[in-house]
Design an enzyme around this catalytic site. Structure first.
Site, mmCIF file in Angstrom:
data_model
loop_
_atom_site.group_PDB
_atom_site.id
_atom_site.type_symbol
_atom_site.label_atom_id
_atom_site.label_comp_id
_atom_site.label_asym_id
_atom_site.label_seq_id
_atom_site.Cartn_x
_atom_site.Cartn_y
_atom_site.Cartn_z
ATOM 1 N N ASN A 1 -36.971 -0.499 13.428
ATOM 2 C CA ASN A 1 -35.569 -1.240 12.583
ATOM 3 C C ASN A 1 -37.066 -2.545 11.904
ATOM 4 O OD1 ASN A 1 -33.725 -3.528 12.097
ATOM 5 N ND2 ASN A 1 -33.792 -3.345 14.461
ATOM 6 N N TRP A 2 -36.714 -2.048 10.653
ATOM 7 C CA TRP A 2 -37.426 -2.762 9.531
ATOM 8 C C TRP A 2 -36.742 -4.977 9.924
ATOM 9 C CZ3 TRP A 2 -38.670 -0.771 4.976
ATOM 10 C CH2 TRP A 2 -39.743 0.926 5.675
ATOM 11 N N LYS A 3 -35.581 -4.723 10.337
ATOM 12 C CA LYS A 3 -34.666 -5.936 10.663
ATOM 13 C C LYS A 3 -34.842 -6.836 8.939
ATOM 14 C CE LYS A 3 -35.586 -6.386 15.040
ATOM 15 N NZ LYS A 3 -35.847 -7.223 15.765
ATOM 16 N N HIS B 1 -26.959 -4.625 17.727
ATOM 17 C CA HIS B 1 -28.002 -5.184 17.914
ATOM 18 C C HIS B 1 -27.865 -6.531 18.572
ATOM 19 C CE1 HIS B 1 -31.831 -6.665 17.588
ATOM 20 N NE2 HIS B 1 -32.299 -5.714 17.897
ATOM 21 N N GLU C 1 -29.730 -9.087 17.934
ATOM 22 C CA GLU C 1 -29.318 -10.142 17.255
ATOM 23 C C GLU C 1 -28.057 -10.480 16.870
ATOM 24 O OE1 GLU C 1 -32.814 -8.916 15.388
ATOM 25 O OE2 GLU C 1 -34.152 -9.417 17.715
ATOM 26 N N GLU D 1 -32.104 -1.871 24.650
ATOM 27 C CA GLU D 1 -33.036 -2.922 24.599
ATOM 28 C C GLU D 1 -33.346 -3.714 25.309
ATOM 29 O OE1 GLU D 1 -34.509 -2.213 20.272
ATOM 30 O OE2 GLU D 1 -32.134 -3.324 19.595
ATOM 31 N N GLY E 1 -39.136 -8.446 20.412
ATOM 32 C CA GLY E 1 -39.889 -9.030 20.088
ATOM 33 C C GLY E 1 -40.877 -10.238 20.505
ATOM 34 N N SER F 1 -40.820 -4.185 22.217
ATOM 35 C CA SER F 1 -41.798 -4.357 22.377
ATOM 36 C C SER F 1 -42.569 -3.009 22.665
ATOM 37 C CB SER F 1 -42.397 -5.969 22.879
ATOM 38 O OG SER F 1 -41.770 -6.718 22.922
ATOM 39 N N GLY G 1 -39.184 -2.541 16.735
ATOM 40 C CA GLY G 1 -39.075 -3.713 16.224
ATOM 41 C C GLY G 1 -40.459 -3.717 15.182
HETATM 42 C C1 PEP Z 1 -35.402 -4.703 17.673
HETATM 43 O O1 PEP Z 1 -35.219 -5.419 17.727
HETATM 44 O O2 PEP Z 1 -34.766 -3.125 18.029
HETATM 45 C C2 PEP Z 1 -36.843 -4.135 18.639
HETATM 46 C C3 PEP Z 1 -37.176 -3.265 19.444
HETATM 47 O O3 PEP Z 1 -38.512 -5.198 18.162
HETATM 48 P P1 PEP Z 1 -39.517 -5.409 18.481
HETATM 49 O O4 PEP Z 1 -39.908 -3.596 18.435
HETATM 50 O O5 PEP Z 1 -40.209 -5.908 17.506
HETATM 51 O O6 PEP Z 1 -39.424 -5.943 19.947
#
Ligand code: PEP
Length: 260
Positions: free
Chosen positions: A6-8, A96, A98, A168, A174, A214, A235
């Site tokens: 997920n490049w956001k 998600h 976010e 998640e 993050g 993470s 992410g």
């Molecule tokens: C995400 O937001 O989907 C995610 C898993 O981010 P990260 O790997 O940076 O925690």
């Protein structure tokens, strides 16, 4: 085993194209080692055609990060499922944390989008997860179960390749702080149970359950070797081909050693 990125809201289009090129190059040079690992990347909308083109010759599916629940209309700034399908998009991340936090998305909205995704042959990647406060209060299972139920009400699937669920935990996204493998497994088992009640054993056992929060090359093996963790939604580590493919290497190792 599915390794999904997920490049956001990161990279401009040339940078995104370069990242996709690096993934394609890394994959084709070591593809033989990777066996049954499946790949998906979810870049920002405007990157989708370029990224799809860059990945045309390698087995990497392409997804979007969200979409609207309607086919078309006066929804300035939004993107619909038919638009995504028309450019060959395979999947779409929905719900998600976010989006739930910054845009107040509810389970009902995630549900409407999931139904719409299925109607247009997009695989919904339904994200669920609890906050740290909810976990500390012992509410994590209830919260996650109710998110799964809310998102998937009236979402029918004909096979396990028509749905993905991503667990998640919000406190791990993050933050650099991943859930412990056993902690993640316990929640995946809860989600699997819920899916069994909804779709019956065979389909539910095959629906990929991804862990997100993470995930990095150094902790991927422990997480991915859990019986109900079928891949990762990644992410920040998906923004560099080396770490994204490093996680894929761990997935391949898990497959080789445990057959999971
Ligand atoms: C995400 O937001 O989907 C995610 C898993 O981010 P990260 O790997 O940076 O925690």
């Amino acid at each position: 085993m599915l390794v999904a990125g997920n490049w956001k809201m990161n990279t401009d289009v040339p940078e995104g194209r370069a990242l996709a090129d690096a993934i394609a190059e890394g994959l084709s040079s070591t593809a033989a080692d990777r066996g049954d690992v499946d790949f998906l990347v979810c870049p920002p909308y405007v990157h989708l055609p370029a990224v799809r083109e860059a990945l045309a010759d390698v087995p990497v599916a392409v997804g979007a990060q969200d979409m609207h629940a309607q086919d078309e209309g006066a929804y300035t700034g939004d993107v619909s499922a038919p638009m995504l399908s028309s450019i060959g998009c395979d999947a779409v991340i929905l719900g998600h944390s976010e989006r739930r936090t910054y845009y107040d998305e509810t389970d009902a909205e995630v549900n409407a989008k999931a139904q719409q995704a299925r109607a247009h042959d997009l695989v919904p990647i339904v994200c669920v997860g609890e906050t740290l406060e909810q976990r500390k209060a012992g509410e994590a299972d209830t919260v996650v179960r109710s998110q799964v139920d809310g998102a998937l009400s009236d979402v029918s699937i004909d096979g396990a390749d028509e749905l993905i669920v991503a667990y998640e935990p919000i406190w791990a996204i993050g933050t650099g702080e991943s859930a412990a493998a056993e902690q993640a497994q316990a929640m995946h088992a809860v989600i699997r149970d819920d899916l069994r009640e909804r779709y019956g054993g065979d389909a539910a056992d095959e629906v990929p359950l991804l862990y997100g929060g993470s995930m990095k090359p150094h902790n991927a093996y422990g997480l991915l070797s859990q019986p109900d963790i079928d891949g990762g939604l990644i992410g920040s580590a998906s923004l560099e081909a080396e770490s994204f493919l490093g996680i894929a290497e761990k997935a391949a190792e898990v497959l080789e050693t445990s057959g999971h």
